[in-house]
Design a protein around this motif. Structure first.
Motif, PDB file in Angstrom:
ATOM      1  N   HIS A  16       1.027  10.898  -1.226  1.00 47.69           N
ATOM      2  CA  HIS A  16       1.176   9.578  -1.811  1.00 47.69           C
ATOM      3  C   HIS A  16       0.358   9.496  -3.089  1.00 47.69           C
ATOM      4  O   HIS A  16      -0.613  10.242  -3.272  1.00 47.69           O
ATOM      5  CB  HIS A  16       0.747   8.482  -0.840  1.00 47.69           C
ATOM      6  CG  HIS A  16      -0.734   8.416  -0.625  1.00 47.69           C
ATOM      7  ND1 HIS A  16      -1.389   9.168   0.316  1.00 47.69           N
ATOM      8  CD2 HIS A  16      -1.695   7.683  -1.251  1.00 47.69           C
ATOM      9  CE1 HIS A  16      -2.680   8.906   0.284  1.00 47.69           C
ATOM     10  NE2 HIS A  16      -2.896   8.014  -0.653  1.00 47.69           N
ATOM     11  N   VAL A  17       0.756   8.621  -3.986  1.00 46.62           N
ATOM     12  CA  VAL A  17       0.027   8.370  -5.221  1.00 46.62           C
ATOM     13  C   VAL A  17      -0.756   7.075  -5.062  1.00 46.62           C
ATOM     14  O   VAL A  17      -0.222   6.073  -4.574  1.00 46.62           O
ATOM     15  CB  VAL A  17       0.990   8.273  -6.422  1.00 46.62           C
ATOM     16  CG1 VAL A  17       0.242   7.847  -7.682  1.00 46.62           C
ATOM     17  CG2 VAL A  17       1.670   9.620  -6.650  1.00 46.62           C
ATOM     18  N   SER A  18      -2.021   7.092  -5.440  1.00 39.31           N
ATOM     19  CA  SER A  18      -2.872   5.907  -5.291  1.00 39.31           C
ATOM     20  C   SER A  18      -3.049   5.233  -6.652  1.00 39.31           C
ATOM     21  O   SER A  18      -2.313   5.504  -7.592  1.00 39.31           O
ATOM     22  CB  SER A  18      -4.232   6.309  -4.706  1.00 39.31           C
ATOM     23  OG  SER A  18      -4.861   7.251  -5.559  1.00 39.31           O
ATOM     24  N   ALA A  19      -4.038   4.375  -6.774  1.00 41.05           N
ATOM     25  CA  ALA A  19      -4.244   3.618  -8.010  1.00 41.05           C
ATOM     26  C   ALA A  19      -4.633   4.529  -9.166  1.00 41.05           C
ATOM     27  O   ALA A  19      -5.228   5.587  -8.991  1.00 41.05           O
ATOM     28  CB  ALA A  19      -5.339   2.575  -7.787  1.00 41.05           C
ATOM     29  N   SER A  20      -4.292   4.079 -10.383  1.00 41.60           N
ATOM     30  CA  SER A  20      -4.712   4.767 -11.594  1.00 41.60           C
ATOM     31  C   SER A  20      -6.153   4.381 -11.932  1.00 41.60           C
ATOM     32  O   SER A  20      -6.685   3.394 -11.422  1.00 41.60           O
ATOM     33  CB  SER A  20      -3.806   4.384 -12.760  1.00 41.60           C
ATOM     34  OG  SER A  20      -2.454   4.670 -12.468  1.00 41.60           O
ATOM     35  N   MET A  21      -6.756   5.184 -12.812  1.00 41.00           N
ATOM     36  CA  MET A  21      -8.106   4.861 -13.276  1.00 41.00           C
ATOM     37  C   MET A  21      -8.133   4.923 -14.791  1.00 41.00           C
ATOM     38  O   MET A  21      -7.558   5.833 -15.385  1.00 41.00           O
ATOM     39  CB  MET A  21      -9.122   5.848 -12.702  1.00 41.00           C
ATOM     40  CG  MET A  21     -10.561   5.476 -13.026  1.00 41.00           C
ATOM     41  SD  MET A  21     -11.773   6.661 -12.373  1.00 41.00           S
ATOM     42  CE  MET A  21     -11.950   7.770 -13.750  1.00 41.00           C
ATOM     43  N   ALA A  22      -8.778   3.951 -15.402  1.00 39.23           N
ATOM     44  CA  ALA A  22      -8.983   3.947 -16.843  1.00 39.23           C
ATOM     45  C   ALA A  22     -10.484   3.846 -17.104  1.00 39.23           C
ATOM     46  O   ALA A  22     -11.216   3.206 -16.338  1.00 39.23           O
ATOM     47  CB  ALA A  22      -8.249   2.772 -17.492  1.00 39.23           C
ATOM     48  N   ALA A  87     -17.117   5.254  -6.183  1.00 40.64           N
ATOM     49  CA  ALA A  87     -15.706   4.976  -6.471  1.00 40.64           C
ATOM     50  C   ALA A  87     -15.167   3.820  -5.637  1.00 40.64           C
ATOM     51  O   ALA A  87     -14.277   3.088  -6.101  1.00 40.64           O
ATOM     52  CB  ALA A  87     -14.873   6.230  -6.233  1.00 40.64           C
ATOM     53  N   GLY A  88     -15.673   3.635  -4.408  1.00 40.34           N
ATOM     54  CA  GLY A  88     -15.126   2.621  -3.515  1.00 40.34           C
ATOM     55  C   GLY A  88     -15.032   1.241  -4.141  1.00 40.34           C
ATOM     56  O   GLY A  88     -13.946   0.667  -4.242  1.00 40.34           O
ATOM     57  N   PRO A  89     -16.163   0.662  -4.590  1.00 42.97           N
ATOM     58  CA  PRO A  89     -16.100  -0.668  -5.203  1.00 42.97           C
ATOM     59  C   PRO A  89     -15.254  -0.712  -6.470  1.00 42.97           C
ATOM     60  O   PRO A  89     -14.603  -1.714  -6.747  1.00 42.97           O
ATOM     61  CB  PRO A  89     -17.580  -0.971  -5.519  1.00 42.97           C
ATOM     62  CG  PRO A  89     -18.355  -0.121  -4.570  1.00 42.97           C
ATOM     63  CD  PRO A  89     -17.544   1.130  -4.403  1.00 42.97           C
ATOM     64  N   VAL A  90     -15.261   0.390  -7.239  1.00 43.29           N
ATOM     65  CA  VAL A  90     -14.470   0.426  -8.474  1.00 43.29           C
ATOM     66  C   VAL A  90     -12.988   0.272  -8.158  1.00 43.29           C
ATOM     67  O   VAL A  90     -12.264  -0.497  -8.800  1.00 43.29           O
ATOM     68  CB  VAL A  90     -14.729   1.744  -9.246  1.00 43.29           C
ATOM     69  CG1 VAL A  90     -13.736   1.897 -10.397  1.00 43.29           C
ATOM     70  CG2 VAL A  90     -16.155   1.784  -9.775  1.00 43.29           C
ATOM     71  N   PHE A  91     -12.519   0.985  -7.140  1.00 45.82           N
ATOM     72  CA  PHE A  91     -11.095   0.937  -6.818  1.00 45.82           C
ATOM     73  C   PHE A  91     -10.728  -0.319  -6.032  1.00 45.82           C
ATOM     74  O   PHE A  91      -9.599  -0.787  -6.118  1.00 45.82           O
ATOM     75  CB  PHE A  91     -10.683   2.210  -6.075  1.00 45.82           C
ATOM     76  CG  PHE A  91     -10.453   3.367  -7.002  1.00 45.82           C
ATOM     77  CD1 PHE A  91      -9.183   3.675  -7.452  1.00 45.82           C
ATOM     78  CD2 PHE A  91     -11.515   4.131  -7.459  1.00 45.82           C
ATOM     79  CE1 PHE A  91      -8.961   4.726  -8.329  1.00 45.82           C
ATOM     80  CE2 PHE A  91     -11.319   5.182  -8.343  1.00 45.82           C
ATOM     81  CZ  PHE A  91     -10.033   5.481  -8.781  1.00 45.82           C
ATOM     82  N   LEU A  92     -11.677  -0.882  -5.285  1.00 45.00           N
ATOM     83  CA  LEU A  92     -11.417  -2.160  -4.616  1.00 45.00           C
ATOM     84  C   LEU A  92     -11.223  -3.279  -5.627  1.00 45.00           C
ATOM     85  O   LEU A  92     -10.502  -4.248  -5.381  1.00 45.00           O
ATOM     86  CB  LEU A  92     -12.571  -2.506  -3.664  1.00 45.00           C
ATOM     87  CG  LEU A  92     -12.590  -1.773  -2.328  1.00 45.00           C
ATOM     88  CD1 LEU A  92     -13.860  -2.109  -1.558  1.00 45.00           C
ATOM     89  CD2 LEU A  92     -11.360  -2.130  -1.492  1.00 45.00           C
ATOM     90  N   ALA A  93     -11.865  -3.138  -6.782  1.00 47.63           N
ATOM     91  CA  ALA A  93     -11.767  -4.164  -7.822  1.00 47.63           C
ATOM     92  C   ALA A  93     -10.608  -3.904  -8.783  1.00 47.63           C
ATOM     93  O   ALA A  93     -10.486  -4.587  -9.803  1.00 47.63           O
ATOM     94  CB  ALA A  93     -13.079  -4.227  -8.606  1.00 47.63           C
ATOM     95  N   THR A  95      -7.222  -3.963 -10.778  1.00 48.29           N
ATOM     96  CA  THR A  95      -6.264  -5.023 -11.082  1.00 48.29           C
ATOM     97  C   THR A  95      -5.007  -4.394 -11.665  1.00 48.29           C
ATOM     98  O   THR A  95      -5.093  -3.486 -12.501  1.00 48.29           O
ATOM     99  CB  THR A  95      -6.849  -6.031 -12.090  1.00 48.29           C
ATOM    100  OG1 THR A  95      -7.248  -5.330 -13.278  1.00 48.29           O
ATOM    101  CG2 THR A  95      -8.045  -6.755 -11.503  1.00 48.29           C
ATOM    102  N   GLY A  96      -3.864  -4.854 -11.189  1.00 53.91           N
ATOM    103  CA  GLY A  96      -2.607  -4.277 -11.673  1.00 53.91           C
ATOM    104  C   GLY A  96      -2.469  -2.810 -11.339  1.00 53.91           C
ATOM    105  O   GLY A  96      -1.787  -2.071 -12.054  1.00 53.91           O
ATOM    106  N   GLY A  97      -3.150  -2.386 -10.248  1.00 55.85           N
ATOM    107  CA  GLY A  97      -3.072  -0.984  -9.851  1.00 55.85           C
ATOM    108  C   GLY A  97      -3.937  -0.055 -10.668  1.00 55.85           C
ATOM    109  O   GLY A  97      -3.833   1.173 -10.549  1.00 55.85           O
ATOM    110  N   VAL A  98      -4.823  -0.607 -11.506  1.00 57.09           N
ATOM    111  CA  VAL A  98      -5.677   0.218 -12.364  1.00 57.09           C
ATOM    112  C   VAL A  98      -7.147  -0.116 -12.102  1.00 57.09           C
ATOM    113  O   VAL A  98      -7.566  -1.273 -12.238  1.00 57.09           O
ATOM    114  CB  VAL A  98      -5.358   0.017 -13.857  1.00 57.09           C
ATOM    115  CG1 VAL A  98      -6.265   0.896 -14.722  1.00 57.09           C
ATOM    116  CG2 VAL A  98      -3.893   0.312 -14.138  1.00 57.09           C
TER     117      VAL A  98
END
Length: 302
Positions: A16-22, A87-93, A95-98
């Motif tokens: 599966h593909v998860s959220a993107s990161m910028a 990474a946990g809090p960063v990805f929990l926050a 928005t718009g999958g990023v």
């Protein structure tokens, strides 16, 4: 049959593909050890990857992909001096999958994970190095990014059967990464997977996978590979780490275990399908290889 196809089918690979990161500026993100194996693709910019237990950080640039095959924590960073954030809090926050970190938008990546059945570690993952790196200039990278784009579109637009399409495309990505690794960096591969990169051993492996129930001899496999019996035996053991017929026994047991997990076939029927003349012959080989009788294994099947 293709041994790689056989093993991937047996271990039940899904992805599966998860959220993107910028990210931008000076930043570092620390990730916990993944469940399954993690993959990422750099869509924009550059960064470094440091994996726990690996001596050196790996530089990544736009177009690069990587696969993490061990349950180890890792860090992505732009600046060695940056203090990593979890990474946990960063990805929990997100928005718009990023998920966003640092200041700016000069870096972007997208990733996900592959999950496997219980035998994946023994059959596939232990044969790979901790990090499989596919440079953006590699031939396989274009297909990887196309597949990632398609998965991203499927999931964002919520098309019919989007999850199923995404799983199949993720498997395409895994195969492309493994193809690149076998072609470009086979020296870091061990076991049967290393054998696929050897022109002599690969022939013997394909023959055994095509007809696992056939009463193979080393001489017959050597004829198929157009080498002498002694050459095949020595080369197979050097590359794979086992004698040809030892490998065949282990593969037959894996096939038998798969049928014990998935079907209600009788032991006699399974023995016939995987190349043993009797139920007792299968039971002896099965217990010697797994430590369990077929009946005990079936009672406690996952």
């Amino acid at each position: 049959m293709d041994p790689l196809y056989d093993v991937l089918s047996l271990v039940g690979a899904t992805g599966h593909v998860s959220a993107s990161m910028a990210a931008g500026g000076s930043w570092a993100v620390e990730f916990e050890a993944p469940v399954g194996i993690k993959f990422n693709a750099v869509r924009r910019g550059r960064c470094w990857l440091r994996v726990d237990g690996c001596a050196e950080a790996l530089p990544l640039v736009e177009g690069d992909c990587y696969l993490l095959t061990r349950a180890r924590s890792y860090t992505l960073f732009s600046d060695p001096a940056a203090v990593p954030v979890p990474a946990g809090p960063v990805f929990l926050a997100a928005t718009g999958g990023v998920a966003r970190v640092g200041a700016g938008d000069d870096f972007a990546a997208i990733g996900g994970a592959f999950h496997f059945g219980e035998r994946a570690r023994t059959l596939l993952l232990d044969a790979l190095p901790p990090v499989v790196h596919v440079p953006g200039a590699a031939a396989e990278a274009a297909t990887l990014h196309w597949a990632i784009d398609q998965v991203d579109a499927e999931l964002r637009q919520q098309r019919l059967a989007a999850g199923l399409v995404a799983e199949h495309l993720a498997l395409v990505m895994l195969i492309q990464m493994l193809r690149h690794h076998l072609a470009a960096d086979a020296r870091t591969t061990t076991g049967w997977l290393a054998g696929l990169g050897d022109p002599v051993v690969a022939v013997a492996l394909r023959e055994m996978h095509q007809r696992p129930a056939h009463p193979w001899t080393v001489a017959e496999l050597a004829r198929a590979a157009s080498v002498s019996r002694s050459t095949l035996a020595a080369r197979f053991r050097t590359v794979v780490g086992r004698a040809p017929l030892e490998y065949l026994t282990d593969w037959r047991v894996e096939l038998a275990a798969d049928r014990l997990r998935r079907t209600d076939d009788t032991l006699a029927r399974i023995a016939q399908l995987v190349g043993y003349g009797s139920e007792s012959a299968l039971s002896v080989a099965f217990k010697r290889t797994t430590g369990h009788t077929p009946r005990a294994y079936r009672r406690h099947r996952p």
